[in-house]
Design a protein around this motif. Structure first.
Motif, short mmCIF file in Angstrom:
data_model
loop_
_atom_site.label_atom_id
_atom_site.label_comp_id
_atom_site.label_asym_id
_atom_site.label_seq_id
_atom_site.Cartn_x
_atom_site.Cartn_y
_atom_site.Cartn_z
N ALA A 283 0.89 -1.17 0.00
CA ALA A 283 0.00 0.00 0.00
C ALA A 283 0.92 1.21 0.00
N GLY A 284 0.66 2.17 -0.86
CA GLY A 284 1.57 3.31 -0.94
C GLY A 284 1.05 4.38 -1.87
N VAL A 285 2.00 5.17 -2.37
CA VAL A 285 1.65 6.35 -3.17
C VAL A 285 2.47 6.33 -4.47
N VAL A 286 1.80 6.57 -5.59
CA VAL A 286 2.52 6.57 -6.87
C VAL A 286 3.50 7.74 -6.90
N LEU A 287 4.75 7.39 -7.23
CA LEU A 287 5.82 8.40 -7.22
C LEU A 287 6.18 8.84 -8.64
N ARG A 288 6.20 7.90 -9.55
CA ARG A 288 6.49 8.20 -10.96
C ARG A 288 5.74 7.18 -11.81
N THR A 289 5.38 7.59 -13.02
CA THR A 289 4.82 6.62 -13.97
C THR A 289 5.69 6.64 -15.23
N GLY A 290 5.74 5.50 -15.89
CA GLY A 290 6.52 5.39 -17.13
C GLY A 290 5.69 5.81 -18.33
N PRO A 291 6.31 5.80 -19.51
CA PRO A 291 5.58 6.16 -20.73
C PRO A 291 4.35 5.28 -20.93
N GLY A 292 3.28 5.90 -21.40
CA GLY A 292 2.08 5.13 -21.74
C GLY A 292 1.16 4.85 -20.56
N VAL A 293 1.45 5.40 -19.40
CA VAL A 293 0.55 5.20 -18.25
C VAL A 293 -0.35 6.43 -18.14
N LEU B 147 -8.93 2.26 5.63
CA LEU B 147 -7.90 1.42 6.26
C LEU B 147 -6.59 2.17 6.42
N THR B 148 -5.82 1.75 7.40
CA THR B 148 -4.46 2.27 7.56
C THR B 148 -3.59 1.66 6.47
N TRP B 149 -2.38 2.19 6.32
CA TRP B 149 -1.48 1.65 5.29
C TRP B 149 -1.26 0.15 5.49
N GLU B 150 -0.99 -0.24 6.75
CA GLU B 150 -0.64 -1.66 6.99
C GLU B 150 -1.86 -2.56 6.84
N GLU B 151 -3.04 -2.06 7.17
CA GLU B 151 -4.25 -2.87 6.95
C GLU B 151 -4.51 -3.02 5.45
N ALA B 152 -4.32 -1.92 4.72
CA ALA B 152 -4.60 -1.94 3.27
C ALA B 152 -3.62 -2.85 2.53
N ALA B 153 -2.40 -2.98 3.08
CA ALA B 153 -1.38 -3.77 2.38
C ALA B 153 -1.57 -5.27 2.54
N SER C 267 -2.83 -9.33 11.98
CA SER C 267 -2.70 -9.63 13.41
C SER C 267 -1.55 -8.86 14.04
N ARG C 268 -0.47 -8.66 13.30
CA ARG C 268 0.72 -8.06 13.88
C ARG C 268 1.52 -7.37 12.78
N THR C 269 2.25 -6.33 13.17
CA THR C 269 3.05 -5.59 12.18
C THR C 269 4.49 -5.50 12.66
N TYR C 270 5.43 -5.67 11.74
CA TYR C 270 6.86 -5.58 12.05
C TYR C 270 7.48 -4.44 11.26
N PRO C 271 8.55 -3.83 11.80
CA PRO C 271 9.29 -2.88 10.96
C PRO C 271 10.04 -3.62 9.86
N VAL D 285 4.12 -5.50 7.42
CA VAL D 285 5.47 -4.93 7.52
C VAL D 285 5.37 -3.43 7.20
N LEU D 286 5.89 -2.60 8.11
CA LEU D 286 5.91 -1.16 7.85
C LEU D 286 7.13 -0.85 7.00
N ALA D 287 6.93 -0.22 5.85
CA ALA D 287 8.07 0.16 5.00
C ALA D 287 8.41 1.62 5.29
N LEU D 288 7.80 2.58 4.58
CA LEU D 288 8.06 3.99 4.89
C LEU D 288 7.24 4.48 6.09
N ALA D 289 6.08 3.90 6.30
CA ALA D 289 5.22 4.40 7.39
C ALA D 289 5.99 4.33 8.71
N PRO D 290 6.11 5.43 9.43
CA PRO D 290 6.91 5.43 10.64
C PRO D 290 6.23 4.74 11.82
#
Ligand SMILES: NC(=O)c1ccc[n+]([C@@H]2O[C@H](COP(=O)([O-])OP(=O)(O)OC[C@H]3O[C@@H](n4cnc5c(N)ncnc54)[C@H](OP(=O)(O)O)[C@@H]3O)[C@@H](O)[C@H]2O)c1
Length: 475
Positions: A152-162, A225-231, A419-423, A445-450
């Motif tokens: 779950a996240g945010v689009v940062l860049r798209t390539g040609p044709g998107v 949903l939160t980021w971790e729930e959505a993922a 059930s549980r989230t890890y860094p 698993v939390l990636a960027l989410a602090p």
């Protein structure tokens, strides 16, 4: 393990020109921080687009030169904590039809366990094969493999044709990576000969701060949903949806009795919800009272505790015990008031498959998507043909099926089973827990989410479903 040191891992066969300079990690860390602050501060798409893409990012990897590290070790003792690394890798540039996503959270799937224990084969074999396909796919064939098939996240860049997705869109990604250059996949993309599972059979997966996906993997993030729930639902919910509900799978209908193995696990926790939501009656098989209680909380009444009832379908490694199949069948009839399962939702494989074929009703369906306990199945074919049963193979889901499964989550009809989230740094431990079956539902698993709890934009819908959303959470 590696690379808090000076420079990112650079081995790279680039589609786009790769500047062969060593990348100062500190500079990338600063950019990643800037991206995170922009997301948390809800900056505009233009502001996000104005931030430079970092040259490297932190990711969970396995290493090609370690693929033999567990040779001679029994499967159960192969420990993902030894093989999974968290390190800096070079950022790939999105090619045609692709998107680079800032990953807020991801989840452990069993395929991360398979990759981490290099079973049944090392996933580098998949990357090599993919790498031979085209200059674009060649980027995936690296000496390290960034794992992870959910995000779950945010689009940062798209390539040609998107055109359907833009920088700043809040998304989840399903894990079907498909080329669609052959006619075979145009009725059902899962039938494309170049169909792959992203983050397992391709590189640049979701257990990382950034991920590369095909834009046709993207779906809107459920707003309540939160980021971790959505993922956490993506891979398993889509798989269970095709396997159980879709006409490509068992085509479940109202009133069906569905035997669900591992009913509180990753796949099973969604299959149970889909069965109940679709007017079927799940018979949930679990291995503890705690897991039975979770199934009850989802609304299931008929539960078999395989541990306390001590089913032993195999007398020894070669010989099954049909009396144990009969005992299971009798128990199911006791619970259902005499009905046999219209559908058996299979994934444990060798250990249970003989029983699954036996207990399915006359004309019933055994639908399988996996073989956790072994892929050489044995069953008594007399029960299959004489009783006109069907075995259906099912694998992940096409985009439409994944979309429909995600829409059920977005509408609050199916709930995450986190059930549980890890860094990110503790992904090895998270995968270890799933490998040892110590978990419930899904492990995040939390990636960027602090921290947990961020990313909700529809609090009213969340409030309506808060108990169901938290059902699997550790207390
Ligand atoms: N083809 C696909 O697209 C696809 C997609 C997702 C997953 N998969 C595969 O499906 C399998 C399950 O994935 P998952 O995410 O649901 O894993 P999971 O979260 O570990 O859940 C599986 C559950 O199955 C039960 N189980 C395990 N071994 C068993 C055995 N020998 N006999 C009976 N029950 C057993 C366990 O529940 P209890 O102990 O409570 O009984 C366990 O919780 C994995 O092999 C995975 O790779 C395939």
């Amino acid at each position: 393990m590696p690379s808090q040191d000076t420079h990112a891992r650079l081995p790279h066969a680039g589609y786009w020109p790769v500047i062969s300079v060593r990348v100062p990690i500190e500079a990338s860390e600063a950019v990643v921080k800037e991206i995170l602050e922009a997301i948390l501060g809800q900056s505009s798409a233009d502001e996000l687009a104005a931030i430079t893409v970092p040259e490297s990012y932190r990711a969970v990897t396995v290493h090609k030169d370690e693929a033999a590290m567990f040779e001679g070790t029994p499967s159960r003792d192969k420990d993902p904590r030894s093989s999974l690394h968290v390190e800096d890798v070079r950022t790939p540039e999105p090619g045609p039809g692709e998107a680079l996503v800032a990953v807020m959270a991801s989840a452990i799937n069993y395929n991360t366990v398979w990759s981490a224990i290099f079973e049944p084969v090392s996933t580098f074999a998949f990357l090599e094969r993919y790498g031979r396909l085209s200059p674009l796919s060649k980027r995936h064939d690296l000496p390290y493999h960034v794992l992870g098939s959910d995000l779950a996240g945010v689009v940062l860049r798209t390539g040609p044709g998107v055109h359907a997705w833009s920088v700043g869109d809040e998304v989840v990604a399903h894990c079907l990576s498909v080329e669609l250059e052959s006619p075979d996949g145009h009725n059902d993309t899962m039938l494309d000969p170049e169909q792959r599972i992203w983050g397992f059979e391709t590189n640049f997966g979701g257990l990382a701060q950034l991920a590369l996906v095909k834009a046709n993997q993207l779906m809107p993030k459920p707003a309540h949903l939160t980021w971790e729930e959505a993922a956490c639902p993506g891979l398993v919910n889509s798989t269970a949806y095709r396997q159980l509900v879709s006409r490509n799978g068992a085509g479940m209908k109202q009133g069906d009795v569905v035997l669900i193995w591992g009913a509180s696990g990753g796949l099973g926790s969604y299959a149970t919800q889909l069965a109940i939501g679709g007017g079927a009656t799940p018979v949930c098989v679990v291995s503890s009272e705690e897991k039975a209680e979770i199934c009850r909380s989802m609304g299931a009444d008929l539960i078999i505790d395989r541990a306390s009832e001590n089913y032993r379908f195999w007398r020894d490694e070669q010989t099954q015990d049909p009396k144990e199949w009969q005992r299971l069948g009798k128990r199911i009839r006791e619970l259902t008031g005499g009905d046999d399962p219209d559908i058996v939702f299979e994934h444990p494989g060798r250990e249970t498959f003989g029983a699954s074929v036996y207990v399915a009703r006359r004309g019933g369906t055994i639908v399988t998507c996996a073989s956790t306990s072994g892929f050489m199945h044995e069953y008594d074919n007399r029960y299959l043909w004489m009783n006109l049963k069907r075995i259906i193979g099912s694998h992940f889901a096409n985009y439409r099926e994944a979309w429909e499964a995600n829409r059920l989550v977005a509408r609050g009809r199916i709930h995450p089973t986190l059930s549980r989230t890890y860094p990110l740094d503790q992904t090895g431990l998270a995968a270890h827990d799933v490998h040892r079956n110590l978990h419930q539902g899904k492990v995040g698993v939390l990636a960027l989410a602090p921290e947990e709890g961020l990313g909700v934009s529809n609090p009213a819908l969340r409030e309506r479903h808060i108990d169901a959303i938290n059902r699997f959470r550790d207390v």
